[in-house]
Design an enzyme around this catalytic site. Structure first.
Site, mmCIF file in Angstrom:
data_model
loop_
_atom_site.group_PDB
_atom_site.id
_atom_site.type_symbol
_atom_site.label_atom_id
_atom_site.label_comp_id
_atom_site.label_asym_id
_atom_site.label_seq_id
_atom_site.Cartn_x
_atom_site.Cartn_y
_atom_site.Cartn_z
ATOM 1 N N LYS A 50 -25.601 29.390 28.051
ATOM 2 C CA LYS A 50 -25.556 29.103 29.488
ATOM 3 C C LYS A 50 -24.286 29.718 30.039
ATOM 4 O O LYS A 50 -23.193 29.492 29.497
ATOM 5 C CB LYS A 50 -25.499 27.597 29.734
ATOM 6 N N HIS A 100 -13.694 18.959 33.893
ATOM 7 C CA HIS A 100 -15.099 18.743 33.537
ATOM 8 C C HIS A 100 -15.279 17.616 32.518
ATOM 9 O O HIS A 100 -16.067 16.693 32.731
ATOM 10 C CB HIS A 100 -15.681 20.049 32.992
ATOM 11 N N GLU A 104 -33.967 25.393 28.962
ATOM 12 C CA GLU A 104 -33.895 24.053 29.552
ATOM 13 C C GLU A 104 -35.158 23.671 30.343
ATOM 14 O O GLU A 104 -35.083 23.273 31.508
ATOM 15 C CB GLU A 104 -32.651 23.942 30.449
ATOM 16 N N HIS A 140 -23.813 14.098 33.053
ATOM 17 C CA HIS A 140 -23.450 15.225 33.919
ATOM 18 C C HIS A 140 -23.916 15.072 35.368
ATOM 19 O O HIS A 140 -23.354 15.722 36.252
ATOM 20 C CB HIS A 140 -24.006 16.541 33.346
ATOM 21 N N ARG A 192 -27.079 45.158 33.844
ATOM 22 C CA ARG A 192 -28.224 44.250 33.646
ATOM 23 C C ARG A 192 -28.200 43.587 32.268
ATOM 24 O O ARG A 192 -29.239 43.136 31.774
ATOM 25 C CB ARG A 192 -29.562 44.973 33.864
ATOM 26 N N LYS A 206 -26.628 21.011 18.706
ATOM 27 C CA LYS A 206 -26.936 21.827 19.894
ATOM 28 C C LYS A 206 -27.782 23.037 19.523
ATOM 29 O O LYS A 206 -28.696 23.415 20.264
ATOM 30 C CB LYS A 206 -25.632 22.259 20.594
ATOM 31 N N GLU A 246 -17.234 15.557 25.415
ATOM 32 C CA GLU A 246 -18.520 16.219 25.114
ATOM 33 C C GLU A 246 -18.970 15.891 23.678
ATOM 34 O O GLU A 246 -20.170 15.791 23.405
ATOM 35 C CB GLU A 246 -18.418 17.744 25.301
ATOM 36 N N HIS A 276 -20.832 15.953 37.353
ATOM 37 C CA HIS A 276 -20.714 17.107 38.253
ATOM 38 C C HIS A 276 -20.384 16.643 39.668
ATOM 39 O O HIS A 276 -19.622 17.302 40.392
ATOM 40 C CB HIS A 276 -22.020 17.913 38.266
ATOM 41 N N ASN A 336 -27.444 17.132 29.237
ATOM 42 C CA ASN A 336 -26.781 16.824 30.509
ATOM 43 C C ASN A 336 -26.416 15.345 30.628
ATOM 44 O O ASN A 336 -26.075 14.885 31.721
ATOM 45 C CB ASN A 336 -27.675 17.231 31.685
ATOM 46 N N ARG A 384 -33.697 20.314 26.255
ATOM 47 C CA ARG A 384 -32.291 20.691 26.494
ATOM 48 C C ARG A 384 -31.659 19.887 27.630
ATOM 49 O O ARG A 384 -30.439 19.762 27.705
ATOM 50 C CB ARG A 384 -32.195 22.204 26.753
HETATM 51 P P1 NAD Z 1 -10.844 25.486 30.626
HETATM 52 O O1 NAD Z 1 -11.519 26.684 30.120
HETATM 53 O O2 NAD Z 1 -10.402 25.482 32.053
HETATM 54 O O3 NAD Z 1 -9.610 25.149 29.694
HETATM 55 C C1 NAD Z 1 -8.758 24.076 30.056
HETATM 56 C C2 NAD Z 1 -7.297 24.529 30.104
HETATM 57 O O4 NAD Z 1 -6.822 24.715 28.781
HETATM 58 C C3 NAD Z 1 -7.088 25.852 30.818
HETATM 59 O O5 NAD Z 1 -5.899 25.784 31.568
HETATM 60 C C4 NAD Z 1 -6.915 26.841 29.666
HETATM 61 O O6 NAD Z 1 -6.122 27.963 30.026
HETATM 62 C C5 NAD Z 1 -6.219 25.996 28.641
HETATM 63 N N1 NAD Z 1 -6.407 26.403 27.249
HETATM 64 C C6 NAD Z 1 -7.518 26.871 26.677
HETATM 65 N N2 NAD Z 1 -7.363 27.018 25.370
HETATM 66 C C7 NAD Z 1 -6.096 26.654 25.089
HETATM 67 C C8 NAD Z 1 -5.344 26.571 23.898
HETATM 68 N N3 NAD Z 1 -5.875 26.841 22.705
HETATM 69 N N4 NAD Z 1 -4.049 26.161 23.987
HETATM 70 C C9 NAD Z 1 -3.512 25.815 25.199
HETATM 71 N N5 NAD Z 1 -4.189 25.856 26.358
HETATM 72 C C10 NAD Z 1 -5.469 26.268 26.301
HETATM 73 O O7 NAD Z 1 -11.764 24.176 30.469
HETATM 74 P P2 NAD Z 1 -12.697 23.634 29.291
HETATM 75 O O8 NAD Z 1 -12.493 22.182 29.312
HETATM 76 O O9 NAD Z 1 -12.531 24.395 28.047
HETATM 77 O O10 NAD Z 1 -14.149 23.999 29.837
HETATM 78 C C11 NAD Z 1 -14.648 23.436 31.036
HETATM 79 C C12 NAD Z 1 -15.660 24.390 31.630
HETATM 80 O O11 NAD Z 1 -16.734 24.575 30.707
HETATM 81 C C13 NAD Z 1 -16.281 23.888 32.913
HETATM 82 O O12 NAD Z 1 -16.297 24.919 33.860
HETATM 83 C C14 NAD Z 1 -17.700 23.525 32.516
HETATM 84 O O13 NAD Z 1 -18.605 23.652 33.573
HETATM 85 C C15 NAD Z 1 -17.953 24.511 31.418
HETATM 86 N N6 NAD Z 1 -19.020 24.111 30.480
HETATM 87 C C16 NAD Z 1 -19.994 24.998 30.198
HETATM 88 C C17 NAD Z 1 -20.976 24.667 29.304
HETATM 89 C C18 NAD Z 1 -22.029 25.683 28.935
HETATM 90 O O14 NAD Z 1 -22.929 25.353 28.167
HETATM 91 N N7 NAD Z 1 -21.931 26.899 29.421
HETATM 92 C C19 NAD Z 1 -20.982 23.421 28.658
HETATM 93 C C20 NAD Z 1 -19.960 22.528 28.965
HETATM 94 C C21 NAD Z 1 -18.977 22.876 29.884
HETATM 95 N N1 GLY Z 2 -23.931 21.872 28.052
HETATM 96 C C1 GLY Z 2 -25.314 21.748 28.349
HETATM 97 C C2 GLY Z 2 -26.142 22.850 27.786
HETATM 98 O O1 GLY Z 2 -25.641 23.771 27.172
HETATM 99 O O2 GLY Z 2 -27.317 22.834 27.963
#
Ligand code: NAD
Ligand code: GLY
Length: 352
Positions: free
Chosen positions: A142, A257, A230, A241, A120, A220, A184, A245, A238, A234
Site C-alpha cells: 500500500k 499515526h 483489500e 484506524h 507507470r 500480514k 501496530e 485516521h 484497519n 485485508r
Molecule cells: P515516520 O516515517 O514519520 O517516522 C517517524 C519519525 O521517526 C520521523 O521523524 C522519522 O524521520 C524518524 N525516524 C525514522 N527512523 C528512524 C530511526 N531509525 N532513528 C531515528 N529516527 C527515525 O512515521 P512512522 O510511524 O514510521 O510511519 C507512519 C506512516 O506510515 C503514516 O503516514 C501512516 O499512514 C503510514 N502507514 C502506512 C501503512 C501501509 O501499509 N502503507 C501502514 C501503516 C502506516
Molecule cells: N496497514 C494496513 C494494510 O496494509 O492493509
C-alpha cells in the site's frame, strides 16, 4: 537473519535481522540486479543511515543517487511526490531501474507511490527504519499521500521487490516513535495472536524486536497473499484506524499515526464491549496494554468531530462504512453499517 516470503505475484522476501544495511547491496542483488538506484529518505534518517546504504549499494555495483525530504507526516503530500518524480526524471531512471525507501512509514508510502507513478511503475525496495514500518507499512504494497480531505486518499497498490529490515535501526528511535510502532504490533496481536499481544502486556517487551517483527510480518503476508487489493479480509488490518485516521485528521497530523491508532483501538474496543459485540471482556485489557506501552487510550476530539472526519475516509463505501470489531483477543471481524450508525458506536466507546 530471518526471511519471510510474501507470495504475491511477483513474490518477494522480507529479510529481518541486525546489521543488514551494512551489506544491503549484496543482499538485494538476487531480487534487483545492479542498476540505477534512487534512495529516497527523510531529513532525520538520511544523516543516520544513508552513508552506509550508499556505500554498500555502490560496492555491489549500483549507481546510487539520493533524494531527501523533510521528516514527518507533514511531507506526505503532492509537492513531495512531485519533487521525487522530477528527481527521478532528472536522474534518467528507466524502467529497469529501482527506488529504495529508506525510512519510516512516511518515506515508504511516498517512495512507493513515486515508484508506482514514475514511468507507470518501476521497482522499489523497502528498508524500514521505524518499528511501525517494520511490523506493518513496509509489507503489503500500500502506498499513498494525504489530501486536504483526509489521510492516504491518493495512492496505489504496488508490492516492493524486497524488504530489508535492519533491526539495529530501532536503536536510534525516539521513545514515542518506537511506541507508535508498538501500537501496530499490539493491533496485530488483537487481530490474530494473543501470545503476541501478551508480549506487550507488562510494557517491557518480552521478546527481541526481530521476533515481534517476524510474527507481525508473517501474519500480514498471509492476509496480503489472500487479499492483495483489500476486497475483504485485508480490511481487518484497519482495526483501530477508522477513529485513528479521524484523530490524525482532527489534530492536523500533530498526533502521530501509531498514537492515533492506539486511541482508535481503545475507542472501538470499549464500544464493542459496551454494545455487546465481544465474546469476552477485552476493553480493559487492551487499554491497560496500550497504556503500559506509553500509548493514549482516549482522545480530546468529540464523537461528532470524529464521526464527521471518519466519514470522509476511504473505508466508507457509499452510504455504508465497514468497521473492524474485536470479538476476543486474537479474533476480530468486519461489521458493515449505515454511516448514520457510526456516531452512536463512537459515542459508546468515547472517553475524554
Ligand atoms: P515516520 O516515517 O514519520 O517516522 C517517524 C519519525 O521517526 C520521523 O521523524 C522519522 O524521520 C524518524 N525516524 C525514522 N527512523 C528512524 C530511526 N531509525 N532513528 C531515528 N529516527 C527515525 O512515521 P512512522 O510511524 O514510521 O510511519 C507512519 C506512516 O506510515 C503514516 O503516514 C501512516 O499512514 C503510514 N502507514 C502506512 C501503512 C501501509 O501499509 N502503507 C501502514 C501503516 C502506516
Ligand atoms: N496497514 C494496513 C494494510 O496494509 O492493509
Amino acid at each position: 537473519m530471518r526471511t519471510i516470503p510474501v507470495k504475491t505475484n511477483p513474490p518477494y522476501a522480507v529479510m529481518i535481522g541486525p546489521g543488514l544495511l551494512g551489506n544491503c547491496g549484496e543482499r538485494l542483488k538476487a531480487a534487483v540486479p545492479p542498476c540505477r538506484m534512487a534512495v529516497v529518505t527523510d531529513s532525520t534518517v538520511g544523516p543516520l543511515y544513508l552513508g552506509a546504504v550508499r556505500e554498500s549499494l555502490t560496492a555491489a555495483g549500483y549507481a546510487v543517487s539520493a533524494y531527501t525530504f523533510p521528516a514527518g507526516e507533514g511531507s506526505k503530500h503532492f509537492e513531495t511526490l512531485s519533487g521525487i518524480l522530477e528527481f527521478l526524471a532528472e536522474e534518467r531512471l528507466t524502467r529497469t531501474d529501482c527506488l529504495t525507501a529508506l525510512g519510516g512509514g512516511v518515506v515508504g508510502d511516498m517512495a512507493g507511490f513515486a515508484a508506482a507513478c514514475y514511468l507507470r511503475g518501476i521497482r522499489y525496495v523497502q528498508m524500514p527504519t521505524t518499528l511501525l514500518a517494520a511490523v506493518d507499512s513496509s509489507v503489503g504494497g500500500k502506498t499513498a499521500i494525504d489530501l486536504k480531505a483526509g489521510k492516504n486518499l491518493a495512492g496505489a497498490f504496488l508490492q516492493p521487490a524486497a524488504v530489508l529490515c535492519d533491526t539495529d535501526c530501532l536503536g536510534t528511535l525516539p521513545r514515542p516513535v518506537f511506541a507508535g510502532g508498538a501500537a501496530e504490533a499490539i493491533k496485530t496481536g488483537v487481530l490474530c495472536d494473543e501470545a503476541l499481544f501478551a508480549l506487550f502486556e507488562d510494557g517491557a517487551l518480552k521478546a527481541g524486536p526481530a521476533e515481534v517483527i517476524a510474527r507481525c510480518v508473517a501474519y500480514k503476508a498471509g492476509v496480503v497473499e489472500r487479499d492483495e487489493k483489500e476486497q475483504g479480509e485485508r480490511k481487518l488490518l484497519n482495526l483501530g484506524h477508522t477513529v485513528g485516521h479521524a484523530i490524525e485528521k482532527c489534530s492536523g497530523y500533530a498526533i502521530a499515526h501509531g498514537h492515533a491508532v492506539a486511541a482508535g483501538l481503545a475507542v472501538i474496543a470499549r464500544a464493542a464491549e459496551a454494545l455487546g459485540w465481544t465474546e469476552e471482556p477485552l476493553a480493559g485489557r487492551i487499554c491497560a496494554c496500550l497504556h503500559k506501552n506509553a500509548l493514549p487510550i482516549s482522545t480530546e476530539y468529540s464523537p461528532e468531530l470524529l464521526a464527521e472526519a471518519a466519514l470522509a475516509d476511504k473505508k466508507r463505501a457509499g452510504e455504508n462504512i465497514t468497521v473492524v470489531l474485536p470479538r476476543k483477543i486474537g479474533r476480530c471481524e468486519l461489521k458493515t453499517m449505515p454511516v448514520a450508525e457510526l456516531l452512536p458506536v463512537i459515542r459508546a466507546g468515547w472517553e475524554a
